[in-house]
Design a protein around this motif. Structure first.
Motif, PDB file in Angstrom:
ATOM      1  N   UNK A 194       6.334  -6.398   1.307  1.00  0.00           N
ATOM      2  CA  UNK A 194       5.201  -6.450   0.375  1.00  0.00           C
ATOM      3  C   UNK A 194       3.955  -6.858   1.142  1.00  0.00           C
ATOM      4  N   UNK A 195       2.902  -6.073   1.009  1.00  0.00           N
ATOM      5  CA  UNK A 195       1.614  -6.374   1.636  1.00  0.00           C
ATOM      6  C   UNK A 195       0.616  -6.700   0.528  1.00  0.00           C
ATOM      7  N   UNK A 196       0.463  -7.998   0.275  1.00  0.00           N
ATOM      8  CA  UNK A 196      -0.444  -8.441  -0.786  1.00  0.00           C
ATOM      9  C   UNK A 196      -1.677  -9.150  -0.211  1.00  0.00           C
ATOM     10  N   UNK A 197      -2.061  -8.784   1.005  1.00  0.00           N
ATOM     11  CA  UNK A 197      -3.177  -9.445   1.696  1.00  0.00           C
ATOM     12  C   UNK A 197      -4.509  -8.846   1.260  1.00  0.00           C
ATOM     13  N   UNK A 198      -4.877  -9.076   0.015  1.00  0.00           N
ATOM     14  CA  UNK A 198      -6.089  -8.427  -0.498  1.00  0.00           C
ATOM     15  C   UNK A 198      -7.365  -9.002   0.102  1.00  0.00           C
ATOM     16  N   UNK A 199      -7.256 -10.080   0.881  1.00  0.00           N
ATOM     17  CA  UNK A 199      -8.430 -10.593   1.582  1.00  0.00           C
ATOM     18  C   UNK A 199      -8.704  -9.807   2.866  1.00  0.00           C
ATOM     19  N   UNK A 200      -7.797  -8.893   3.245  1.00  0.00           N
ATOM     20  CA  UNK A 200      -8.006  -7.990   4.370  1.00  0.00           C
ATOM     21  C   UNK A 200      -8.295  -6.603   3.817  1.00  0.00           C
ATOM     22  N   UNK A 201      -9.336  -5.908   4.326  1.00  0.00           N
ATOM     23  CA  UNK A 201      -9.690  -4.594   3.785  1.00  0.00           C
ATOM     24  C   UNK A 201      -8.490  -3.654   3.725  1.00  0.00           C
ATOM     25  N   UNK A 202      -8.378  -2.931   2.623  1.00  0.00           N
ATOM     26  CA  UNK A 202      -7.234  -2.048   2.412  1.00  0.00           C
ATOM     27  C   UNK A 202      -7.147  -0.970   3.488  1.00  0.00           C
ATOM     28  N   UNK A 203      -8.273  -0.383   3.859  1.00  0.00           N
ATOM     29  CA  UNK A 203      -8.270   0.685   4.848  1.00  0.00           C
ATOM     30  C   UNK A 203      -7.700   0.231   6.179  1.00  0.00           C
ATOM     31  N   UNK A 204      -8.057  -0.972   6.572  1.00  0.00           N
ATOM     32  CA  UNK A 204      -7.545  -1.504   7.840  1.00  0.00           C
ATOM     33  C   UNK A 204      -6.038  -1.695   7.765  1.00  0.00           C
ATOM     34  N   UNK A 205      -5.562  -2.205   6.632  1.00  0.00           N
ATOM     35  CA  UNK A 205      -4.119  -2.413   6.485  1.00  0.00           C
ATOM     36  C   UNK A 205      -3.376  -1.087   6.486  1.00  0.00           C
ATOM     37  N   UNK A 206      -3.938  -0.080   5.800  1.00  0.00           N
ATOM     38  CA  UNK A 206      -3.284   1.227   5.739  1.00  0.00           C
ATOM     39  C   UNK A 206      -3.167   1.850   7.133  1.00  0.00           C
ATOM     40  N   UNK A 207      -4.220   1.726   7.943  1.00  0.00           N
ATOM     41  CA  UNK A 207      -4.189   2.259   9.306  1.00  0.00           C
ATOM     42  C   UNK A 207      -3.135   1.527  10.132  1.00  0.00           C
ATOM     43  N   UNK A 208      -3.030   0.213   9.957  1.00  0.00           N
ATOM     44  CA  UNK A 208      -2.033  -0.562  10.708  1.00  0.00           C
ATOM     45  C   UNK A 208      -0.613  -0.096  10.378  1.00  0.00           C
ATOM     46  N   UNK A 209      -0.331   0.126   9.095  1.00  0.00           N
ATOM     47  CA  UNK A 209       1.016   0.574   8.725  1.00  0.00           C
ATOM     48  C   UNK A 209       1.257   2.007   9.189  1.00  0.00           C
ATOM     49  N   UNK A 210       0.193   2.821   9.196  1.00  0.00           N
ATOM     50  CA  UNK A 210       0.299   4.184   9.728  1.00  0.00           C
ATOM     51  C   UNK A 210       0.667   4.133  11.209  1.00  0.00           C
ATOM     52  N   UNK A 211      -0.011   3.282  11.958  1.00  0.00           N
ATOM     53  CA  UNK A 211       0.284   3.119  13.385  1.00  0.00           C
ATOM     54  C   UNK A 211       1.725   2.692  13.614  1.00  0.00           C
ATOM     55  N   UNK A 212       2.217   1.792  12.779  1.00  0.00           N
ATOM     56  CA  UNK A 212       3.571   1.269  12.934  1.00  0.00           C
ATOM     57  C   UNK A 212       4.633   2.258  12.466  1.00  0.00           C
ATOM     58  N   UNK A 213       4.217   3.314  11.778  1.00  0.00           N
ATOM     59  CA  UNK A 213       5.148   4.379  11.436  1.00  0.00           C
ATOM     60  C   UNK A 213       6.093   4.089  10.300  1.00  0.00           C
ATOM     61  N   UNK A 214       5.763   3.121   9.429  1.00  0.00           N
ATOM     62  CA  UNK A 214       6.622   2.850   8.274  1.00  0.00           C
ATOM     63  C   UNK A 214       6.731   4.133   7.439  1.00  0.00           C
ATOM     64  N   UNK A 215       7.937   4.578   7.115  1.00  0.00           N
ATOM     65  CA  UNK A 215       8.092   5.890   6.487  1.00  0.00           C
ATOM     66  C   UNK A 215       7.304   6.097   5.197  1.00  0.00           C
ATOM     67  N   UNK A 216       7.257   5.073   4.336  1.00  0.00           N
ATOM     68  CA  UNK A 216       6.615   5.252   3.030  1.00  0.00           C
ATOM     69  C   UNK A 216       5.721   4.061   2.717  1.00  0.00           C
ATOM     70  N   UNK A 217       4.523   4.363   2.196  1.00  0.00           N
ATOM     71  CA  UNK A 217       3.654   3.332   1.640  1.00  0.00           C
ATOM     72  C   UNK A 217       3.528   3.573   0.140  1.00  0.00           C
ATOM     73  N   UNK A 218       3.649   2.498  -0.637  1.00  0.00           N
ATOM     74  CA  UNK A 218       3.405   2.542  -2.071  1.00  0.00           C
ATOM     75  C   UNK A 218       2.130   1.734  -2.318  1.00  0.00           C
ATOM     76  N   UNK A 219       1.073   2.382  -2.775  1.00  0.00           N
ATOM     77  CA  UNK A 219      -0.236   1.748  -2.924  1.00  0.00           C
ATOM     78  C   UNK A 219      -0.568   1.580  -4.404  1.00  0.00           C
ATOM     79  N   UNK A 220      -0.906   0.352  -4.786  1.00  0.00           N
ATOM     80  CA  UNK A 220      -1.172   0.057  -6.203  1.00  0.00           C
ATOM     81  C   UNK A 220      -2.474  -0.725  -6.331  1.00  0.00           C
ATOM     82  N   UNK A 221      -3.354  -0.208  -7.163  1.00  0.00           N
ATOM     83  CA  UNK A 221      -4.613  -0.877  -7.478  1.00  0.00           C
ATOM     84  C   UNK A 221      -4.818  -0.945  -8.984  1.00  0.00           C
TER      85      UNK A 221
END
Length: 470
Positions: A321-348
């Protein structure tokens, strides 16, 4: 002005892309001593999953885990002449300890055949003690002149199996079992890499072995990477260490042995097989984190992703679970993309109003809205589809970039161009192998015409797989 890419594009500079990915995906760092590495938590998580999957298969093959010392008396290595000659350039030798010069120098373990045999000779007395099947998870040191993180480091992590058998046939069959049922199954069905299983030539054989079985994978740039080996040692080490058993007929006989190993090099193979210009792509069956559930913003979204994370864990999915809303969402999404996690579930907030989540798939790419209530049932199917896609891409790359040739020149040309070549071993032979080596091209393995492993180097119809390699 166009935004600079996060990683150097593969097509522009594949080695730089590889190093960029390791750094930016936080997989590893260079150690303080040249040729060593520090494996960071996310990279070590990949290795832990590899260990778990491999360890289960090794135990299914009947081997038990043990541990042997890191320091080996230098005299042990000199007992098997071919072995010590093969490893001599890579040895790290300790001459002082406790402020004094040692009576006998000790070698920092490059591999454990010699020390294992010292104890096998004590443990094996009778045919009733055979087969003796031992594995250890350990580190080894081979002083590397051209280091590259994960691929070639002076210290690396691995498993090494060592076995003793009553007959040549039993040892041969066990080495083949490890080659196919343990290593082949794991690399194909978990790593998603379409490895070729073959036999090493006499030139490429492990020092002290009578036969070496190998698994070769084609990386994204067309080069080959040896991902694992299984060796038939014959009676070479048994003779040197007097490892004998009393047969049923009451005769003293030498044991027949095998050794086999895979290492953290597999992490490098994973990166170079599946990574793209956006980062790593981790096969779902391997991934320590199969799904990351991300809150975009808002306290309600945070609460929902935590709840959903618990639901997916209960469904048997490996979730973070990535609930670090004090870190910009775009930066977090790029980090998980780099790490190659197969699936992201994004909820706003908007997703919550609609009862949906955005499903982002790393392996095929793309996003789509999905009902939150459908995720637990949908995700296992999605993960299996993505696992299959990685293996399919790996196989298609190998097939499309492998050429059938009939001359040494054609074989070298195909390898230099960034592919593999298949050439009849009868047309190449040891002399042709030596000529290819002058162009930094090697025979990666020998295979039969039907793709199986030949029983001898000179078996009729044997083909050589030729490539540049890491």
């Amino acid at each position: 002005m166009a935004k600079a890419p996060v990683l150097t594009p593969q097509a522009e500079d594949f080695p730089r892309w590889y190093q960029d990915l390791i750094n930016k995906a936080e997989l590893a760092d260079n150690g303080p001593v040249r040729g060593t590495m520090v494996i960071r938590p996310y990279g070590y998580g990949l290795w832990e999953r590899m260990q778990q999957e491999m360890d289960a298969r090794i135990k299914d093959a009947g081997a038990q885990n043990a541990y042997f010392p890191l320091f080996i008396p230098q005299s042990y290595l000199t007992r098997e002449a071919e072995h010590v000659e093969g490893f001599a350039p890579e040895l790290a030798v300790v001459t002082h300890g406790g402020g004094k010069e040692l009576d006998e120098p000790v070698v920092v373990r490059p591999t454990s055949e010699t020390i294992v045999n010292e104890y096998f000779s004590k443990w094996v007395q009778s045919y009733r003690d055979l087969p003796l099947l031992i594995n250890q998870w350990a580190n080894v040191v081979r002083w590397e002149m051209r280091p590259r993180v994960f691929l070639r480091t002076s210290e690396f992590l691995w498993q090494e199996g060592h076995t003793a058998h009553a007959t040549y046939e039993q040892a041969r069959d066990y080495a083949a079992r490890i080659h196919t049922d343990v290593y082949g199954d794991f690399m194909t069905n978990v790593l998603g890499i379409d490895v070729v299983l073959g036999r090493k030539t006499a030139k490429e054989r492990f020092a002290g072995a009578i036969n070496t079985l190998t698994l070769e994978g084609m990386m994204g740039d067309g080069k080959a990477l040896q991902l694992g080996t299984s060796h038939e040692l014959g009676t070479n080490f048994a003779k040197a260490f007097n490892t004998q058993y009393l047969s049923k007929e009451g005769k003293q006989e030498l044991v027949w042995q095998t050794s086999w190993g895979v290492s953290t090099r597999m992490v490098g193979g994973l990166i170079m097989s599946h990574g793209d210009d956006n980062g790593l792509r981790v096969p779902p069956r391997l991934a320590a984190v199969q799904v990351v559930v991300m809150a975009i913003k808002g306290d309600e979204a945070v609460a929902k992703v935590r709840e959903l994370g618990d639901q997916l864990k209960a469904a048997g999915i490996r979730v973070q679970v990535d609930d670090r809303i004090d870190t910009p969402f775009g930066r977090r999404a790029v980090d998980w993309e780099l790490k190659g996690v197969p699936v992201r579930i994004e909820i706003g907030p908007r997703d919550l109003e609609a009862g949906t989540a955005m499903l982002a798939r790393r392996i095929p790419g793309g996003k789509e809205p999905v009902q939150i209530t459908d995720l637990a049932a949908l995700l296992p199917k999605v993960l299996e589809e993505d696992q299959e896609q990685l293996l399919r891409e790996s196989r298609e790359r190998r097939i499309s970039r492998t050429s059938d040739v009939s001359t040494i020149g054609e074989a070298a040309e195909a390898a230099v161009a960034g592919g593999w070549a298949r050439i009849p071993w009868a047309d190449l032979g040891p002399e042709g192998e030596a000529k290819l080596a002058e162009q930094a091209v090697s025979v990666r393995c020998l295979i039969a015409e039907d793709g199986s492993v030949p029983q001898a180097d000179d078996a009729p119809g044997t083909l050589a797989i030729v490539a540049r390699s890491y």
